[in-house]
Design a protein around this motif. Structure first.
Motif, short mmCIF file in Angstrom:
data_model
loop_
_atom_site.label_atom_id
_atom_site.label_comp_id
_atom_site.label_asym_id
_atom_site.label_seq_id
_atom_site.Cartn_x
_atom_site.Cartn_y
_atom_site.Cartn_z
N THR A 79 -9.97 13.24 2.18
CA THR A 79 -8.91 13.08 2.93
C THR A 79 -8.17 11.70 2.79
OG1 THR A 79 -10.39 14.50 4.42
CG2 THR A 79 -8.30 13.36 5.52
N TRP A 80 -6.65 12.05 2.81
CA TRP A 80 -6.15 10.52 2.91
C TRP A 80 -4.99 10.46 3.82
CZ3 TRP A 80 -7.30 14.22 -1.00
CH2 TRP A 80 -8.50 13.79 -1.90
N PHE A 81 -4.67 9.10 4.04
CA PHE A 81 -3.68 8.92 4.99
C PHE A 81 -2.72 8.09 4.75
CE2 PHE A 81 -5.33 11.17 8.75
CZ PHE A 81 -6.65 11.22 8.72
N TYR A 82 -1.35 8.32 4.99
CA TYR A 82 -0.36 7.44 4.66
C TYR A 82 0.55 7.07 5.68
CZ TYR A 82 -1.51 9.16 -0.06
OH TYR A 82 -2.44 9.58 -1.10
N LEU A 83 1.35 5.70 5.67
CA LEU A 83 2.21 5.47 6.61
C LEU A 83 3.62 5.58 6.05
CD1 LEU A 83 3.24 4.22 9.20
CD2 LEU A 83 3.31 2.04 8.05
N HIS A 84 4.22 6.59 6.46
CA HIS A 84 5.75 7.00 5.78
C HIS A 84 6.91 6.37 6.68
CE1 HIS A 84 8.80 10.21 4.68
NE2 HIS A 84 8.87 9.06 4.06
N VAL A 85 7.54 5.41 6.21
CA VAL A 85 8.87 4.67 6.88
C VAL A 85 9.88 4.84 5.80
CG1 VAL A 85 9.63 2.61 7.99
CG2 VAL A 85 7.19 3.14 8.14
N GLY A 86 10.81 5.37 6.28
CA GLY A 86 12.21 5.69 5.47
C GLY A 86 11.80 6.51 4.34
N ASP A 87 11.98 5.89 3.14
CA ASP A 87 11.84 6.46 1.91
C ASP A 87 10.49 5.75 1.20
OD1 ASP A 87 14.33 4.87 -0.36
OD2 ASP A 87 12.80 4.04 1.34
N ARG A 88 9.67 4.91 1.89
CA ARG A 88 8.51 4.30 1.36
C ARG A 88 7.26 4.58 1.87
NH1 ARG A 88 11.18 -1.78 0.57
NH2 ARG A 88 12.66 -1.22 -1.01
N TRP A 89 6.23 4.45 1.21
CA TRP A 89 4.85 4.90 1.71
C TRP A 89 3.98 3.85 1.58
CZ3 TRP A 89 3.74 10.33 2.90
CH2 TRP A 89 5.22 10.80 2.50
N LEU A 90 3.08 3.65 2.43
CA LEU A 90 1.85 2.72 2.61
C LEU A 90 0.67 3.41 2.64
CD1 LEU A 90 1.09 -0.32 2.62
CD2 LEU A 90 0.91 0.03 5.08
N ASP A 91 -0.27 3.51 1.64
CA ASP A 91 -1.36 4.00 1.62
C ASP A 91 -2.69 3.24 2.33
OD1 ASP A 91 -2.19 3.14 -1.80
OD2 ASP A 91 -2.68 1.95 0.00
N GLU A 92 -3.87 3.92 2.42
CA GLU A 92 -4.78 3.50 3.31
C GLU A 92 -5.62 2.25 2.69
OE1 GLU A 92 -6.96 7.20 3.59
OE2 GLU A 92 -8.26 6.68 1.84
N ASP A 93 -5.41 1.68 1.39
CA ASP A 93 -5.44 0.61 0.86
C ASP A 93 -4.67 -0.36 0.81
OD1 ASP A 93 -6.76 2.45 -2.18
OD2 ASP A 93 -8.01 2.00 -0.35
N GLY A 94 -3.72 -0.04 1.68
CA GLY A 94 -2.68 -1.41 1.95
C GLY A 94 -1.70 -1.76 0.84
N GLY A 95 -1.70 -0.74 -0.04
CA GLY A 95 -0.53 -0.84 -1.25
C GLY A 95 0.48 0.36 -0.99
N MET A 96 1.74 -0.10 -1.54
CA MET A 96 2.79 0.95 -1.71
C MET A 96 2.40 1.89 -2.66
SD MET A 96 5.07 -0.71 0.29
CE MET A 96 6.50 -0.03 0.22
N SER A 97 2.81 3.13 -2.19
CA SER A 97 2.48 4.45 -2.93
C SER A 97 3.76 5.41 -3.03
CB SER A 97 1.14 5.16 -2.26
OG SER A 97 0.82 6.30 -2.51
N SER A 98 3.34 6.46 -3.88
CA SER A 98 4.22 7.46 -4.13
C SER A 98 3.90 8.55 -3.12
CB SER A 98 4.20 7.79 -5.57
OG SER A 98 4.64 7.20 -6.22
#
Length: 528
Positions: free
Chosen positions: A179-198
């Motif tokens: 299971t994985w969670f992401y923060l999605h703001v606009g066209d950018r994604w932040l993963d649960e490790d604190g890094g920018m993601s696709s």
């Protein structure tokens, strides 16, 4: 008496057949268990999903509250406000920095360096209310979440409140695998490790997006349901083992049930439920015009393994166990459903054999009323032939029941008259409309003088009592002529037709009251 059973099948076939219920139970139980696991996993994930969104909204609520408090200051001149900005950044949770923006879109005051030189004023332009950045000049690879608040005052355009990604990744983190969670703001994604993601590339049916009602962001949950189910199954193998044991026990019990001594009775119950007892019709012929004027409904057992079973093999046992009531009721329902749609000739007689158990059951009038309701009013004559294999208890209760049947227009006949327990007693104690002469007396016409004398006596008795006489077992023209000359009203036997399924009866033209073509060739077959 031998009943149809599973014996005609081979051993391997019987084993397979008895295993099928257990296998079906195992599959059904397995599906229910998987559904239970699936529902539990979905409930758990949805709870985590909502919890994480709530926590991130609380971070932004704190950031917005801090920024709004700054905008309420009397003066937002950088030299005057800078100490307060530094204090707020230091004391308020989750807020990493704040920047004041003038009406030209330039940063003029920064909580990190104070007054901001014009050369750096375009580093943080206003774009949206919420923006996810990859980093700033001090930490270019450390993502930041910027919240824009409009000032709505003349000396400043607005304020940017920056939240560090470390706070966000702590809210996205979890202990579950697959299971994985992401923060999605606009066209950018932040993963649960604190890094920018696709964006995750898993199928849409394995993703859930939960949008905030207060901020332009969403928490996206990405998961592998097959792996989660396997993981849950590995954590709780005892349920699968119990299901396997229960299914095996069920198959064994089903096998024993088929072999136990009570299997014949249960076989009859099963056959009634499956409507394997089907109606066959044998015509009743008017002795004057030799036309089909009715039918007798006979019971046959269409067994799924043994094929067609003759009534002598199961009716005596059914009468002794009481199953004959349900069997006859089913026969009446099937007959009414199939004949009720036909345009039968007026006064068409339908005769049905009824046992003593059915008379004692008390449901016979209601069943007859339901049977008659399937036909147009007064279009048929329903006759109940009381069989004499079992003694019918006479008395007030039986008289009342027969009275109800007569009120419905149902006629009462004594079947196989002269061969049962107390035919003459029935004539004396019950209101009877019809006598049915047993085939054994008809067979003696022309060859057995004693049978002929008994037959003459029965015909004379019926004439004196004003009863209709039905002669069954007519096979030869000599028998037909004798019965017609001596007052028999209805004839039945192979000379006219054998018992046939209703589908075949419907295709015969004779029931339209056309003259039948009597057969002249003698037949030696025994009535089934």
């Amino acid at each position: 008496m031998q009943f149809p059973s599973l014996e005609p099948l081979g051993r391997s076939q019987r084993i397979m057949l008895t295993m099928l219920p257990g296998l079906a139970l195992f599959m059904l139980g397995g599906l229910l268990m998987l559904y239970q696991f699936y529902s539990g996993i979905q409930h758990m994930l949805e709870g985590q999903h909502a919890f994480k969104l709530k926590k991130i909204e609380q971070i932004l609520d704190q950031a917005q509250k801090t920024g709004e408090a700054m905008l309420q200051q009397p003066s937002l001149d950088c030299h005057a406000i800078y100490p307060e900005i530094r204090r707020q950044v230091t004391t308020q949770s989750y807020v990493r920095s704040m920047r004041l923006i003038d009406h030209e879109g330039r940063v003029y005051c920064d909580s990190v360096i104070g007054w901001h030189a014009p050369a750096y004023s375009q580093e943080y332009p206003r774009e949206e209310r919420l923006k996810l950045w990859r980093g700033n000049r001090l930490s270019p690879w450390h993502p930041l979440l910027m919240l824009w608040l409009e000032a709505k005052r003349g000396d400043v355009n607005g304020i940017q409140v920056v939240v560090d990604s470390d706070y966000l990744k702590d809210r996205l983190a979890h202990l579950e695998q697959n299971t994985w969670f992401y923060l999605h703001v606009g066209d950018r994604w932040l993963d649960e490790d604190g890094g920018m993601s696709s964006p995750p590339d898993r199928p849409y049916w394995q993703q859930r997006s939960l949008h905030s009602a207060h901020y332009p962001l969403a928490i996206v949950m990405d998961y592998s349901m097959p792996n989660l189910l396997l993981e849950r199954l590995g954590q709780e193998p005892d349920q699968l083992i119990l299901l396997l044991l229960f299914s095996a026990t069920f198959s064994w019990g089903f096998h024993r049930l088929l072999l136990r001594s009570g299997a014949p009775s249960r076989e009859l119950q099963r056959a009634v439920r499956q409507q394997e007892f089907i109606p066959y019709l044998q015509p009743l012929v008017d002795s004057h015009q030799l036309q089909w004027c009715g039918v007798e409904v006979l019971m046959r057992w269409q067994h799924p393994v043994d094929g067609m079973v003759l009534p002598d093999l199961f009716i005596p046992f059914a009468e002794s166990t009481g199953h004959i009531v349900a069997m006859t009721r089913s026969l009446m329902q099937q007959t009414a459903a199939q004949l009720g749609t036909l345009s039968l000739p007026a006064g068409f007689q339908i005769s049905i054999n009824v046992s003593a158990a059915y008379v004692a059951d008390g449901s016979l009038p209601a069943d007859c009323a339901a049977f008659l309701a399937a036909f147009p009013p007064d279009s048929i004559r329903l006759t109940l032939e009381l069989t004499e294999r079992e003694l019918i208890a006479t008395g007030p209760q039986t008289d009342a029941l027969l009275g109800q049947l007569h009120d419905l227009g149902v006629r009462i006949a004594i079947d196989d008259f002269g061969t049962g327990h107390s035919s003459l007693s029935y004539l004396q104690k019950m209101d009877v409309d019809e006598l049915k002469i047993d085939r054994s007396f008809v067979a003696g016409i022309g060859s057995d003088s004693l049978s002929a004398d008994i037959l003459d006596s029965i015909l004379q008795l019926a004439a004196k009592l004003g009863l209709t006489v039905v002669a069954e077992g007519v096979e030869f023209v000599q028998q037909e002529d004798y019965l017609r000359q001596h007052g028999a009203h209805l004839l039945q036997g192979y000379r006219y037709a054998r018992p046939m399924p209703i589908g075949e009866f419907i295709l015969r033209p004779e029931w339209h009251n056309r003259s039948s073509e009597p057969r002249t060739r003698a037949r030696a077959e025994v009535h089934p």
